[in-house]
Design an enzyme around this catalytic site. Structure first.
Site, PDB file in Angstrom:
ATOM      1  N   GLY A  10      95.745  44.342  38.730  1.00 37.02           N
ATOM      2  CA  GLY A  10      94.414  44.400  38.674  1.00 37.02           C
ATOM      3  C   GLY A  10      93.860  44.407  37.435  1.00 37.02           C
ATOM      4  O   GLY A  10      93.060  45.015  36.916  1.00 37.02           O
ATOM      5  N   GLN A  14      87.743  46.567  35.761  1.00 41.09           N
ATOM      6  CA  GLN A  14      87.161  47.160  34.814  1.00 41.09           C
ATOM      7  C   GLN A  14      88.434  47.907  34.057  1.00 41.09           C
ATOM      8  O   GLN A  14      88.602  47.538  32.956  1.00 41.09           O
ATOM      9  CB  GLN A  14      86.191  48.538  35.370  1.00 41.09           C
ATOM     10  CG  GLN A  14      85.843  49.445  34.231  1.00 41.09           C
ATOM     11  CD  GLN A  14      85.595  50.645  34.637  1.00 41.09           C
ATOM     12  OE1 GLN A  14      84.270  50.724  34.853  1.00 41.09           O
ATOM     13  NE2 GLN A  14      86.053  51.461  35.497  1.00 41.09           N
ATOM     14  N   ARG A  35      95.870  37.582  42.232  1.00 41.64           N
ATOM     15  CA  ARG A  35      96.054  36.932  43.655  1.00 41.64           C
ATOM     16  C   ARG A  35      96.031  35.384  43.755  1.00 41.64           C
ATOM     17  O   ARG A  35      95.230  35.011  42.668  1.00 41.64           O
ATOM     18  CB  ARG A  35      95.063  37.616  44.713  1.00 41.64           C
ATOM     19  CG  ARG A  35      95.565  39.090  44.939  1.00 41.64           C
ATOM     20  CD  ARG A  35      94.428  39.834  46.046  1.00 41.64           C
ATOM     21  NE  ARG A  35      93.166  39.764  45.601  1.00 41.64           N
ATOM     22  CZ  ARG A  35      92.099  40.306  45.967  1.00 41.64           C
ATOM     23  NH1 ARG A  35      92.309  40.607  47.571  1.00 41.64           N
ATOM     24  NH2 ARG A  35      91.072  40.391  45.793  1.00 41.64           N
ATOM     25  N   ASP A  58     100.627  39.610  44.791  1.00 37.38           N
ATOM     26  CA  ASP A  58      99.853  40.168  45.824  1.00 37.38           C
ATOM     27  C   ASP A  58     100.513  41.313  46.278  1.00 37.38           C
ATOM     28  O   ASP A  58     101.327  41.561  46.882  1.00 37.38           O
ATOM     29  CB  ASP A  58      99.301  39.528  46.880  1.00 37.38           C
ATOM     30  CG  ASP A  58      98.148  39.629  47.726  1.00 37.38           C
ATOM     31  OD1 ASP A  58      98.079  40.793  48.196  1.00 37.38           O
ATOM     32  OD2 ASP A  58      97.252  39.033  47.859  1.00 37.38           O
ATOM     33  N   SER A 125      93.416  59.097  42.273  1.00 39.45           N
ATOM     34  CA  SER A 125      91.764  59.158  42.159  1.00 39.45           C
ATOM     35  C   SER A 125      91.515  60.735  42.543  1.00 39.45           C
ATOM     36  O   SER A 125      91.975  61.107  43.476  1.00 39.45           O
ATOM     37  CB  SER A 125      91.307  58.252  43.037  1.00 39.45           C
ATOM     38  OG  SER A 125      89.733  58.401  43.370  1.00 39.45           O
ATOM     39  N   GLU A 127      89.086  61.329  44.161  1.00 40.56           N
ATOM     40  CA  GLU A 127      88.594  61.281  45.606  1.00 40.56           C
ATOM     41  C   GLU A 127      89.568  62.192  46.450  1.00 40.56           C
ATOM     42  O   GLU A 127      89.228  62.341  47.530  1.00 40.56           O
ATOM     43  CB  GLU A 127      88.127  59.749  45.904  1.00 40.56           C
ATOM     44  CG  GLU A 127      87.154  59.187  45.367  1.00 40.56           C
ATOM     45  CD  GLU A 127      85.747  59.868  45.938  1.00 40.56           C
ATOM     46  OE1 GLU A 127      85.485  60.091  46.991  1.00 40.56           O
ATOM     47  OE2 GLU A 127      84.745  60.003  45.046  1.00 40.56           O
ATOM     48  N   TYR A 149      89.466  55.296  51.951  1.00 39.92           N
ATOM     49  CA  TYR A 149      89.899  55.072  50.417  1.00 39.92           C
ATOM     50  C   TYR A 149      90.813  56.303  49.962  1.00 39.92           C
ATOM     51  O   TYR A 149      91.918  56.028  49.430  1.00 39.92           O
ATOM     52  CB  TYR A 149      88.630  54.571  49.482  1.00 39.92           C
ATOM     53  CG  TYR A 149      89.056  54.843  48.079  1.00 39.92           C
ATOM     54  CD1 TYR A 149      89.707  53.711  47.407  1.00 39.92           C
ATOM     55  CD2 TYR A 149      88.674  55.683  47.251  1.00 39.92           C
ATOM     56  CE1 TYR A 149      90.205  53.630  46.018  1.00 39.92           C
ATOM     57  CE2 TYR A 149      89.103  55.759  46.016  1.00 39.92           C
ATOM     58  CZ  TYR A 149      89.753  54.822  45.097  1.00 39.92           C
ATOM     59  OH  TYR A 149      89.889  54.948  43.869  1.00 39.92           O
ATOM     60  N   ARG A 184      81.961  47.979  34.957  1.00 39.87           N
ATOM     61  CA  ARG A 184      81.830  48.418  36.204  1.00 39.87           C
ATOM     62  C   ARG A 184      81.416  47.639  37.384  1.00 39.87           C
ATOM     63  O   ARG A 184      80.403  46.912  36.967  1.00 39.87           O
ATOM     64  CB  ARG A 184      81.277  49.779  36.360  1.00 39.87           C
ATOM     65  CG  ARG A 184      81.475  50.664  37.541  1.00 39.87           C
ATOM     66  CD  ARG A 184      82.893  51.141  37.841  1.00 39.87           C
ATOM     67  NE  ARG A 184      83.176  52.477  38.217  1.00 39.87           N
ATOM     68  CZ  ARG A 184      84.220  52.765  39.023  1.00 39.87           C
ATOM     69  NH1 ARG A 184      85.180  51.822  39.169  1.00 39.87           N
ATOM     70  NH2 ARG A 184      84.262  53.974  39.369  1.00 39.87           N
ATOM     71  N   GLY A 185      82.087  47.612  38.459  1.00 35.51           N
ATOM     72  CA  GLY A 185      81.600  46.593  39.513  1.00 35.51           C
ATOM     73  C   GLY A 185      80.313  47.231  40.133  1.00 35.51           C
ATOM     74  O   GLY A 185      79.845  48.272  39.943  1.00 35.51           O
ATOM     75  N   LYS A 192      74.996  50.276  39.668  1.00 33.86           N
ATOM     76  CA  LYS A 192      73.877  49.999  40.562  1.00 33.86           C
ATOM     77  C   LYS A 192      72.665  50.535  40.034  1.00 33.86           C
ATOM     78  O   LYS A 192      71.583  49.965  39.964  1.00 33.86           O
ATOM     79  CB  LYS A 192      74.136  50.637  41.781  1.00 33.86           C
ATOM     80  CG  LYS A 192      72.876  50.257  42.942  1.00 33.86           C
ATOM     81  CD  LYS A 192      73.085  50.733  44.218  1.00 33.86           C
ATOM     82  CE  LYS A 192      71.840  50.620  45.303  1.00 33.86           C
ATOM     83  NZ  LYS A 192      71.988  51.090  46.675  1.00 33.86           N
TER      84      LYS A 192
END
Length: 333
Positions: A10, A14, A35, A58, A125, A127, A149, A184-185, A192
């Site tokens: 990865g 980020q 990948r 991968d 995470s 989460e 996730y 950040r994505g 966003k």
């Protein structure tokens, strides 16, 4: 003295980009797993590409992981690769499980079967706490994941613990609370918002559609959090650590600060859109990083307001650059 070697999965993300920068400053030889695709997005690591080495592999292919470990002979392995967006995990639950959950087992097996003595870091995470059973959350708080996730991350977390206890591997999990940055994505709510503010500031859009504004998170700066990852692998014994700021802020607060940083009133532009409300919401996350502070000597440096301002200013500049390339005139400060 021989340089330490690190393998980062990865690395184009980020966290991977900030970690690679940190390790380079510490004199590491840095390898990044990427990948096998026709085009690799190296935007976040473009400035250090000549200082790192990329190797193909991968998380869905164990043989490629074995090959990567044999090729790079790392002292430390940081597993930051995953399908990392909660929203996408609802539409891609199987893929999320294959990469974010089973991928961890493949990597641990690759370490074990190659006989590597590399220290291993797993990106867990906050989460995983999901429908929180206690506030704030620390290493002993029970988990209650609320998305594919989060469930996948919980598997990755526990399989890391199992390999540590079963095979005596130096394997740590960092239970990181939300950490953001200009890298950040765009699919994440913080980016966003900062991107939306920048586009509204430059007159490219007139509203920003969001989901639950009352959702609260413990937000910190990604550049600070990768230091905690590194510190975990410098200890005598492997262990798991919660990493967070110890503060909680709502999406509404993020909006207020972000629009304020651009001299705008958020209430004029933000619209609630039911499409962005998750099937099962996580209402409040707040990390207790006492253990990380005590054992690792870690603490966050960038404050929440500084983080929001940093992201908005970066996106205002980024959007201005986009406009210039298209022959449009951006708003001047």
């Amino acid at each position: 003295m021989t340089k330490k070697s690190a393998l980062i999965t990865g690395i184009t993300g980020q966290d991977g980009s900030y970690l690679a920068e940190l390790l380079l400053t510490k004199g590491y030889e840095v390898h990044g797993l990427v990948r096998r695709t026709s085009s690799i997005n190296t935007a976040r690591i473009e400035h250090i590409l000549d200082k790192i080495q990329l190797v193909q592999g991968d998380l869905t292919d164990e043989s490629s992981l074995v090959s990567a470990i044999r090729q790079t002979k790392p002292d430390e392995i940081y597993n930051l690769a995953a399908q990392s967006f909660v929203g996408s995990s609802w539409s891609q639950p199987i893929f999320t499980a294959e990469t974010t959950a089973i991928g961890v087992t493949r990597l641990l097996e690759a370490i074990r079967t190659t006989g590597s003595d590399a220290k291993f870091y797993q990106a867990s995470s906050s989460e995983m706490f999901g429908k929180v059973q206690a506030t704030p959350q620390n290493e002993k708080t029970p988990f209650y994941p609320r998305s594919p996730y989060a469930v996948a991350k919980l598997y990755g977390h526990w399989i890391t613990v199992n390999y540590r206890e079963s095979f005596g591997m130096y394997a740590c999990s960092g239970i990181l609370f939300n950490h953001e940055s200009p890298r950040r994505g765009i699919e994440f709510v913080t980016r966003k918002i900062s991107d939306g503010v920048a586009r509204i500031y430059h007159g490219l859009q007139d509203e920003l559609r969001l989901g639950n504004l009352d959702s609260k998170r413990d937000w910190g700066f990604a550049g600070d959090y990768v230091e905690a990852m590194w510190l975990m692998l410098q200890q005598e014994k492997p262990d798991d650590y919660v990493v967070g700021s110890g503060e909680t802020h709502s999406v509404r607060e993020f909006c207020e600060l972000a629009f304020g940083a651009a001299g705008l009133d958020w209430e004029k532009y933000v619209k609630i859109d039911p499409r962005f409300v998750r099937p099962a919401e996580v209402d409040l996350l707040l990390g207790d990083a006492s253990k990380a502070k005590k054992v690792l000597g870690w603490k966050p440096k960038v404050t929440f307001p500084e983080l929001v301002k940093m992201m908005v200013e970066s996106d205002i500049e980024l959007v201005a650059g986009e406009m210039k390339r298209k022959g449009k005139i951006p708003r001047s400060n």
